[in-house]
Design an enzyme around this catalytic site. Structure first.
Site, mmCIF file in Angstrom:
data_model
loop_
_atom_site.group_PDB
_atom_site.id
_atom_site.type_symbol
_atom_site.label_atom_id
_atom_site.label_comp_id
_atom_site.label_asym_id
_atom_site.label_seq_id
_atom_site.Cartn_x
_atom_site.Cartn_y
_atom_site.Cartn_z
ATOM 1 N N GLU A 1 29.683 86.027 -26.195
ATOM 2 C CA GLU A 1 30.619 85.378 -27.116
ATOM 3 C C GLU A 1 31.191 86.371 -28.120
ATOM 4 O O GLU A 1 32.396 86.356 -28.411
ATOM 5 C CB GLU A 1 29.905 84.254 -27.874
ATOM 6 C CG GLU A 1 29.460 83.091 -27.016
ATOM 7 C CD GLU A 1 28.578 82.116 -27.771
ATOM 8 O OE1 GLU A 1 28.513 80.955 -27.345
ATOM 9 O OE2 GLU A 1 27.962 82.513 -28.780
ATOM 10 N N ASP B 1 21.931 78.338 -26.882
ATOM 11 C CA ASP B 1 21.802 79.443 -27.825
ATOM 12 C C ASP B 1 21.040 79.035 -29.081
ATOM 13 O O ASP B 1 20.106 79.712 -29.506
ATOM 14 C CB ASP B 1 23.182 79.978 -28.205
ATOM 15 C CG ASP B 1 23.919 80.586 -27.020
ATOM 16 O OD1 ASP B 1 23.255 81.065 -26.097
ATOM 17 O OD2 ASP B 1 25.156 80.560 -27.030
#
Length: 281
Positions: A145, A44
């Site tokens: 997330e 990420d």
């Protein structure tokens, strides 16, 4: 079980252009030219670093590595490799001494609490770096997330903007691959690296592919959990996703304010009404 994954395929070039434009526009509106981010060596943060480099130029991106003594050496190695590949600026700050000072106050704290302390210490570092470099802090969280609550409030969730916050993890992999992020970073098991042996999927209790498929059905297609179970998804997995979303809702909204006056922030008083709100003359 035969549960077909939903179509999460991206037009990577369109998304790439859109996110780069988003980064540049937000910084311009804030009167800033530079961005700072924590670079862990994971997928990420590597993708956000790459996109920021394309949006702003490598000279305007500051990648900060912030290892703790127990962090994986491989993570730092991957972060340094990406810094070399992108040409962005680099600041290295070891947070071990600060972390140990905090841990000394709470010697009985479990690994989850210690992990949250590490995440929040890193955000202290990033926000101070943002002052040093007159930059905005880029968040590196993805949509999976955020929806599952797999982040530390006022830790890795603290930022000025989230370039990949609307991309599921599956889509993060697609975009990273299209941009040229190294396969070693894309294919390694996702981890916040907060303690040895930690993995995202181990903590979440689901593979990212499974979580993304279920989330896509629930969020994007607005389907009821019972429909997913009827279609063949194990009830335990659907229930796990629903419970994680439900229990983490407070992490995705601003703190509610008790109403006292006539116009209360978050109720009658919205965050903004226009480019010159609240004053125009």
């Amino acid at each position: 079980m035969n549960c077909a994954l939903p179509d999460l395929l991206l037009d990577t070039e369109v998304v790439r252009t859109g996110i780069c434009s988003f980064i540049a526009q937000i910084l311009h509106a804030a009167g800033r030219k530079r961005a700072v981010l924590g670079l862990s060596g994971g997928l990420d943060s590597s993708l956000v670093c790459w996109l920021a480099k394309e949006a702003l130029g490598p000279e305007n991106v500051v990648a900060v590595t912030m290892p703790y003594w127990a962090s994986s050496p491989d993570s730092l190695e991957d972060a340094l490799a990406l810094i070399h590949l992108t040409g962005v600026k680099h600041v290295h700050i070891d947070i071990s001494r600060a972390a140990e000072a905090m841990f000394a106050f709470f010697p009985a704290a479990d690994k989850r609490r210690r992990g949250n302390i590490l995440a929040r210490l890193r955000m202290v570092v990033l926000y101070d770096c943002s002052e040093e470099f007159e930059a905005l802090v880029l968040g590196t969280g993805n949509k999976t997330e955020l929806l599952l609550g797999y982040f530390t409030l006022h830790g890795d969730s603290a930022c000025a903007l989230m370039p990949i916050g609307d991309l599921y993890k599956t889509q993060v992999r697609q975009l990273a691959s299209a941009l040229g992020v190294p396969d070693r970073i894309i294919k390694k098991p996702p981890t916040a690296d907060l303690w040895p042996g930690q993995t995202d999927e181990g903590e979440i209790g689901l593979l990212y592919d499974e979580a993304d498929a279920i989330l896509y059905e629930l969020v994007e297609l607005d389907r009821h959990p019972a429909e997913l179970v009827a279609a063949g998804w194990p009830a335990a997995k659907v229930e796990r996703v629903c419970n994680l979303m439900r229990s983490s809702q407070f992490k995705r909204v601003l703190p509610p304010i008790a109403k006292v006056n006539r116009r209360t922030l978050g109720r009658e008083l919205p965050p903004e009404r226009g480019p010159l709100w609240p004053f125009s003359w």
